[in-house]
Design a protein around this motif. Structure first.
Motif, PDB file in Angstrom:
ATOM      1  N   GLU A   1      17.933 -13.187  37.516  1.00  0.00           N
ATOM      2  CA  GLU A   1      16.848 -12.444  38.272  1.00  0.00           C
ATOM      3  C   GLU A   1      17.139 -10.923  38.523  1.00  0.00           C
ATOM      4  O   GLU A   1      16.349 -10.142  38.163  1.00  0.00           O
ATOM      5  CB  GLU A   1      16.565 -13.324  39.559  1.00  0.00           C
ATOM      6  CG  GLU A   1      16.238 -14.592  39.659  1.00  0.00           C
ATOM      7  CD  GLU A   1      15.910 -14.979  40.948  1.00  0.00           C
ATOM      8  OE1 GLU A   1      14.809 -14.459  41.652  1.00  0.00           O
ATOM      9  OE2 GLU A   1      16.742 -15.792  41.416  1.00  0.00           O
TER      10      GLU A   1
ATOM     11  N   GLU B   1      14.937  -8.046  36.744  1.00  0.00           N
ATOM     12  CA  GLU B   1      14.530  -6.618  37.517  1.00  0.00           C
ATOM     13  C   GLU B   1      14.759  -5.602  36.997  1.00  0.00           C
ATOM     14  O   GLU B   1      14.022  -4.665  37.159  1.00  0.00           O
ATOM     15  CB  GLU B   1      14.986  -6.905  39.118  1.00  0.00           C
ATOM     16  CG  GLU B   1      14.246  -8.095  39.764  1.00  0.00           C
ATOM     17  CD  GLU B   1      14.745  -8.545  41.214  1.00  0.00           C
ATOM     18  OE1 GLU B   1      15.954  -7.494  41.469  1.00  0.00           O
ATOM     19  OE2 GLU B   1      14.561  -9.235  41.777  1.00  0.00           O
TER      20      GLU B   1
ATOM     21  N   LYS C   1       7.071 -14.534  40.339  1.00  0.00           N
ATOM     22  CA  LYS C   1       7.084 -13.265  40.635  1.00  0.00           C
ATOM     23  C   LYS C   1       6.054 -12.554  40.065  1.00  0.00           C
ATOM     24  O   LYS C   1       5.595 -11.426  40.285  1.00  0.00           O
ATOM     25  CB  LYS C   1       8.461 -12.513  40.392  1.00  0.00           C
ATOM     26  CG  LYS C   1       9.828 -13.157  40.936  1.00  0.00           C
ATOM     27  CD  LYS C   1      10.898 -12.275  40.528  1.00  0.00           C
ATOM     28  CE  LYS C   1      12.348 -13.114  41.175  1.00  0.00           C
ATOM     29  NZ  LYS C   1      12.553 -12.665  42.541  1.00  0.00           N
TER      30      LYS C   1
END
Length: 230
Positions: A139, A143, A186
């Motif tokens: 993750e 990002e 997301k």
């Protein structure tokens, strides 16, 4: 029927059966013929019977086959890619399945002229022999890719252990699917992350049941060069 046609028909039937079991649409599965161990002639035979996606894990093998196969093909690079070779590769492929470190992502972003479809490779099994980012780091890694305009993360990729333990294989695939779903939720524009590149010759039906969208089939489809010409 030629041997290569028989293999393709068998695999397509297995795909259909796995999809029926999982209540999925076979059209949602991209079959990638991994041609790393066979000649351009054998790869051409696959293209001639309708295979549209070919996968290579070495730059030299990829470039050789691209030179010899004239038909339109979707080229996938599925192996460990050295950063210094990105500039030779990036304009010749449709998809990179093995983004496994920030230095590689930076080089792809630098060399690509438009967003490149990529899978982030994850080492779900934890085996030292396998490349990939640790699951708990994925993750944060994705990002950080927000800064790279030419990286388009379409999904995650992994390889299951080489074992007959179906439960162990299934656990690896389901763990990656859960991680994929978490990232997809997301709704990142640069990382929709809706795809899963999982499953090879010995475990692709399990992979389909666990959500594979791209399966990478080598020997079961392409055979070997030691076979007689078909």
């Amino acid at each position: 029927m030629k041997l290569v046609e028989q293999r393709l028909a068998t695999i397509q039937q297995q795909i259909n059966e796995a999809c029926e079991k999982a209540k999925r649409n076979p059209e949602d599965i991209t079959l990638i013929a991994v041609t790393k161990s066979v000649s351009s002639k054998r790869a051409q035979a696959l293209v001639d019977i309708g295979v549209e996606d070919l996968g290579e894990n070495r730059l030299e093998g990829l470039l050789e086959k691209q030179k010899n196969i004239q038909n339109p093909v979707n080229w996938h690079f599925i192996g460990n890619l050295q950063t210094r070779k990105v500039k030779e590769l990036i304009h010749t492929i449709h998809c990179l399945h093995s983004v496994d470190r920030m230095s590689l992502a930076k080089e792809v972003n630098k060399r690509a002229e438009q967003p490149m479809d990529c899978f982030v490779q994850v080492n779900v099994s934890g085996e030292e022999s396998k490349s990939g980012i640790e699951p708990e780091e994925v993750e944060a890694f994705i990002e950080q890719l927000a800064a790279f305009e030419n990286i388009h993360v379409i999904g995650l990729m992994t390889m299951a252990p080489n074992t007959d333990d179906e439960c162990a294989i299934r656990n690896v695939f389901s763990s990656l699917r859960e991680l994929r779903d978490k990232i997809a939720a997301k709704q990142l524009s640069y990382a929709p992350c809706t795809k899963l590149s999982i499953g090879m010759s010995n475990d692709f039906t399990i992979a389909i049941e666990e959500g594979a969208t791209h399966i990478r089939i080598g020997t079961a489809l392409v055979g070997s060069e030691s076979e007689e010409d078909e």
